[in-house]
Write an enzyme that holds these catalytic residues in place. Structure first.
Site, mmCIF file in Angstrom:
data_model
loop_
_atom_site.group_PDB
_atom_site.id
_atom_site.type_symbol
_atom_site.label_atom_id
_atom_site.label_comp_id
_atom_site.label_asym_id
_atom_site.label_seq_id
_atom_site.Cartn_x
_atom_site.Cartn_y
_atom_site.Cartn_z
ATOM 1 N N LYS A 113 0.827 -1.213 0.000
ATOM 2 C CA LYS A 113 0.000 0.000 0.000
ATOM 3 C C LYS A 113 0.855 1.254 0.000
ATOM 4 O O LYS A 113 0.435 2.288 -0.513
ATOM 5 C CB LYS A 113 -0.993 -0.012 1.173
ATOM 6 C CG LYS A 113 -2.046 -1.104 1.001
ATOM 7 C CD LYS A 113 -3.399 -0.779 1.578
ATOM 8 C CE LYS A 113 -4.403 -1.829 1.107
ATOM 9 N NZ LYS A 113 -5.667 -1.834 1.794
ATOM 10 N N LYS A 195 -4.030 -11.548 -6.892
ATOM 11 C CA LYS A 195 -5.330 -11.712 -6.234
ATOM 12 C C LYS A 195 -6.364 -10.745 -6.834
ATOM 13 O O LYS A 195 -6.018 -9.627 -7.212
ATOM 14 C CB LYS A 195 -5.162 -11.566 -4.714
ATOM 15 C CG LYS A 195 -5.703 -10.300 -4.127
ATOM 16 C CD LYS A 195 -5.648 -10.245 -2.624
ATOM 17 C CE LYS A 195 -5.904 -8.798 -2.273
ATOM 18 N NZ LYS A 195 -6.566 -8.491 -1.076
ATOM 19 N N LYS A 198 -10.565 -5.393 -4.862
ATOM 20 C CA LYS A 198 -11.575 -4.375 -5.131
ATOM 21 C C LYS A 198 -10.941 -3.096 -5.661
ATOM 22 O O LYS A 198 -11.614 -2.285 -6.267
ATOM 23 C CB LYS A 198 -12.496 -4.115 -3.948
ATOM 24 C CG LYS A 198 -11.924 -4.022 -2.560
ATOM 25 C CD LYS A 198 -13.064 -3.627 -1.613
ATOM 26 C CE LYS A 198 -13.054 -4.306 -0.268
ATOM 27 N NZ LYS A 198 -12.127 -3.770 0.711
#
Ligand code: ATP
Ligand code: LTN
Length: 332
Positions: A113, A195, A198
């Site tokens: 992140k 993966k 969203k």
């Protein structure tokens, strides 16, 4: 097992994908039959990356309605919004003092992140796992059902709990992550080794729980498959087809072996269409139910008020114990 406690949460930070459903919510359904369950909307975690305030508020309610629409029973489970229970932030502060900066810097999600949001590497992003440890430990949870990407956070929660217990005496239950054998990591439809997420920028990579049938069928048609023509589960050799088999099995309520048998000898095209239709048909009633619940503001508000009250009571008990152990004055 009698009396065991389950805790999990999802951030209301974007449109949920079928990865979130298969890896977490679906996994929760069976647990409510056996255990005392706490399921939260982790809005305090969500603000570690920038959120539009009105959208965050709306998504929080949408997530709550989705839990219920998926079959989480709000009478049996405690469904609540994380920020409505102040003990999460309070316990996180105490746990911060038994957590090392180096440990947090090594967290994979923090590193990912930080790269993705290089202009906003805030303290909260780094502290994310400590807040998550506070979530879990406040309820003395035994089990934490999550997708594979969260195992490292549950591991650090265990380390923190053990460290605290050693220093201050038995305080926290040391939790275990519950990871599905199949479906703990649903891959992206465009890059199956990655993966499904969203926050993926490519809308064809993820199937959202809000997608309509046309969109779902189209995305599966465009899904990246592998060379050859066999429909066989072999994640290393055939990541695309194996991912589709996993998704199909999860939505059809079958095992991967059963799915393999069902499509033996069939072509990729026919298989992809079947996966798309199965997913769409399974999601349609969930979407309708979610929409119905969202309209019933009184009902949803009531569920969340009750949830917050129940969570508060459990959390208060643990926090008071923690404050006593660390020597905080709590009045006479
Ligand atoms: P983001 O991409 O914004 O980081 P996310 O899609 O990973 O978000 P989270 O809110 O972090 O979603 O995860 C909620 C739950 O869903 C977690 O238990 C997580 O492990 C699980 N999960 C997320 N993506 C997948 C996936 N592709 N396959 C299986 N489980 C998943
Ligand atoms: N970090 C998790 C969401 C989350 C969570 C938790 C999961 C917040 N608190 C406690 C399990 C237990 C995520 O984003 N997947």
């Amino acid at each position: 097992m009698e009396g065991k406690i389950v805790y999990s949460a999802i951030q209301p930070s974007g449109n949920l994908t079928i990865g979130n459903y298969v890896g977490s919510i679906r996994n929760w359904l069976a647990m409510q039959e056996e255990y005392e369950c706490f399921f939260a909307m982790a809005n305090m975690h969500a603000i570690t990356v920038r959120q539009e305030p009105a959208e965050l508020r709306r998504r929080t309610l949408e997530l709550a309605a989705l839990y219920i629409a998926c079959g989480i029973d709000p009478e049996r489970c405690t469904l609540y919004v994380q920020s409505q229970v102040p003990q999460h932030a309070e316990l996180a502060w105490v746990l911060n003092t038994v957590t090392y900066v180096g440990e947090m810097e090594r967290m994979t999600q923090f590193k990912d992140k930080s790269q993705k949001h290089a202009d906003n590497i805030n303290m909260g992003l780094m502290d994310y796992p400590v807040l998550m440890a506070a979530d879990i430990l406040l309820y003395q949870a035994d089990f934490v059902p999550v997708g594979q990407d969260q195992t490292q956070h549950v591991e650090i929660t265990r380390d923190i709990a053990i460290r605290f217990n050693n220093r201050f005496g038995e305080t926290f239950t040391v939790p275990k992550a519950l990871i599905l054998k199949q479906g703990a990591k649903i891959g992206s439809l465009q890059e199956p080794a990655k993966k499904m997420s969203k926050s993926d920028e490519n809308p064809n990579a993820s199937v959202y729980l809000t997608d309509d049938k046309d969109a779902i069928v189209r995305k599966f048609k465009r899904a990246v498959t592998d060379s050859g023509s066999e429909i066989r589960y072999a994640p290393d050799e055939k990541p695309g087809i194996s991912n589709l088999l996993t998704i199909y099995a999860a939505f059809a309520g079958k095992t991967v072996e059963e799915a393999e048998k069902e499509f033996a000898g069939k072509g990729y095209g026919e298989f992809k269409l079947a996966v798309g239709e199965t997913v769409a048909d399974k999601l349609a009633p969930v979407q309708a139910e979610q929409a119905r619940i969202l309209k019933d503001k009184g009902y949803l508000g009531g569920v969340l008020a009750l949830g917050a009250e129940r969570a508060f009571k459990a959390a208060r008990k643990t926090l008071s114990k923690v404050y006593r152990k660390v020597g905080f004055y709590q009045g006479e």
